[in-house]
Scaffold this motif. Structure first.
Motif, short mmCIF file in Angstrom:
data_model
loop_
_atom_site.label_atom_id
_atom_site.label_comp_id
_atom_site.label_asym_id
_atom_site.label_seq_id
_atom_site.Cartn_x
_atom_site.Cartn_y
_atom_site.Cartn_z
N THR A 159 -3.11 -6.59 -4.63
CA THR A 159 -3.35 -5.21 -5.05
C THR A 159 -2.88 -4.23 -3.98
O THR A 159 -2.25 -3.20 -4.29
CB THR A 159 -4.85 -5.00 -5.33
N ASN A 170 0.98 -4.07 -3.98
CA ASN A 170 1.51 -3.28 -5.08
C ASN A 170 1.29 -1.79 -4.86
O ASN A 170 2.16 -0.97 -5.20
CB ASN A 170 0.85 -3.71 -6.40
N ALA A 171 0.15 -1.43 -4.27
CA ALA A 171 -0.12 -0.02 -4.00
C ALA A 171 0.84 0.55 -2.96
O ALA A 171 1.36 1.66 -3.11
CB ALA A 171 -1.57 0.15 -3.53
N SER A 190 4.38 0.91 -4.45
CA SER A 190 4.48 2.00 -5.43
C SER A 190 4.49 3.37 -4.78
O SER A 190 4.90 4.35 -5.40
CB SER A 190 3.32 1.91 -6.43
N ALA A 191 4.01 3.47 -3.54
CA ALA A 191 3.86 4.77 -2.88
C ALA A 191 5.13 5.26 -2.20
O ALA A 191 5.11 6.34 -1.60
CB ALA A 191 2.74 4.69 -1.85
N MET A 200 6.21 8.57 -3.81
CA MET A 200 5.11 9.42 -4.24
C MET A 200 4.83 10.53 -3.23
O MET A 200 5.06 10.36 -2.03
CB MET A 200 3.83 8.59 -4.44
N GLU A 216 0.00 12.51 -5.31
CA GLU A 216 0.14 11.35 -6.18
C GLU A 216 -0.47 10.09 -5.54
O GLU A 216 -1.04 9.24 -6.24
CB GLU A 216 1.62 11.12 -6.51
N ILE A 217 -0.35 9.97 -4.22
CA ILE A 217 -0.95 8.83 -3.51
C ILE A 217 -2.46 8.88 -3.62
O ILE A 217 -3.12 7.86 -3.87
CB ILE A 217 -0.49 8.81 -2.04
N MET A 245 -3.45 7.83 -7.07
CA MET A 245 -3.30 6.39 -7.26
C MET A 245 -4.44 5.62 -6.60
O MET A 245 -5.01 4.70 -7.20
CB MET A 245 -1.95 5.93 -6.68
N ARG A 292 -7.65 5.99 -8.62
CA ARG A 292 -7.66 5.11 -9.79
C ARG A 292 -7.86 3.65 -9.35
O ARG A 292 -8.54 2.88 -10.04
CB ARG A 292 -6.35 5.25 -10.56
N LEU A 293 -7.28 3.30 -8.22
CA LEU A 293 -7.45 1.95 -7.71
C LEU A 293 -8.91 1.69 -7.35
O LEU A 293 -9.45 0.60 -7.60
CB LEU A 293 -6.55 1.74 -6.49
#
Length: 251
Positions: free
Chosen positions: A216, A219-220, A223-224, A227, A231-232, A235, A238-239
């Motif tokens: 996890t 992936n975070a 994905s950043a 961003m 946006e970070i 994210m 939500r995580l």
């Protein structure tokens, strides 16, 4: 034929200047003449002129006046003083060969560890992940790694513990993570406890409490890369909700 690009001194001295290989950037350094400044990756000095040798965005770090070109790049060119993550790929006498992603492997002496002596040798095996600092890095010699500072302390450097996972990313993502303006690592640590080591050669080592938390976090971080800070934060929020829901479902 396309018309030549028109550039002025004012546009060259502005921030976030986009450059191409071969661009003469001497006008940028007019204000710094008489003072010391350092050229980082992507810049080369030819006589009294400064030329860009790759495309990207010109950056400046104060107060040391360090200039470099920031771009999306995966190939690593060793730079003295940078911390990198490498994989031990061989041994020649008392020297280990470490793959750091450069054109040639780096060398690592068995004496380059805290407390290492001829009798007390570190336990290094082929395949181990090493977090070290580049002591020597130039185009005429093999890079040389050390796993301690000038005082002989490890300072977090050395052989990474078992159970971790290392993955490859772009050099820009590592620089973004290590920037004081980026809060990704701090916010991610508030959601889940993760051990992390980031090498300037585009490699990141992670170890969480479980395999799922390690994946996890990977992936975070991946994905950043493109961003913004808002946006970070969204994210990570939500995580946090998903992790809380997962633990509540288990309980």
């Amino acid at each position: 034929m396309a018309p030549p690009r028109e550039e002025t001194v004012e546009s060259k001295s502005s921030e976030n200047l986009r450059v191409l290989p071969g661009d003469d950037l001497s006008d940028v350094f007019i204000s710094t003449r008489g003072s010391k400044f350092r050229l980082g990756p992507g810049l080369r000095q030819e006589g009294e002129t400064v030329v860009a040798c790759k495309c990207g965005i010109l950056r400046k770090k104060e107060p040391n006046d360090v200039f470099w070109i920031d771009n999306h790049q995966k190939r690593y060119v060793p730079v003295k003083g940078e911390t990198v993550l490498g994989i031990v790929v061989g041994k020649a006498g008392d020297v280990f060969k470490v793959d750091i992603g450069g054109s040639v492997p780096a060398t690592l002496s068995y004496l380059a560890f805290e407390g290492a002596t001829k009798r007390n040798r570190p336990n290094v095996a082929i395949g181990d992940v090493v977090f070290g600092r580049l002591l020597v890095a130039n185009r005429d010699m093999e890079p040389e790694l050390v796993c301690m500072d000038s005082a002989g302390r490890s300072g977090g450097l050395g052989i990474m513990s078992d159970g971790g996972f290392m993955f490859q990313c772009s050099l820009g993502l590592v620089r973004k993570m290590l920037s004081p303006k980026c809060t990704l690592v701090k916010q991610l640590g508030q959601v889940m406890p993760v051990e992390l080591a980031a090498g300037m050669n585009g490699r990141i080592w992670l170890r969480g409490k479980t395999v799922s938390s390690t994946i996890t976090a990977m992936n975070a971080i991946s994905s950043a890369e493109f961003m913004t800070e808002s946006e970070i934060r969204l994210m990570v929020h939500r995580l946090q909700d998903s992790v809380s829901g997962m633990w509540s479902g288990i309980s």
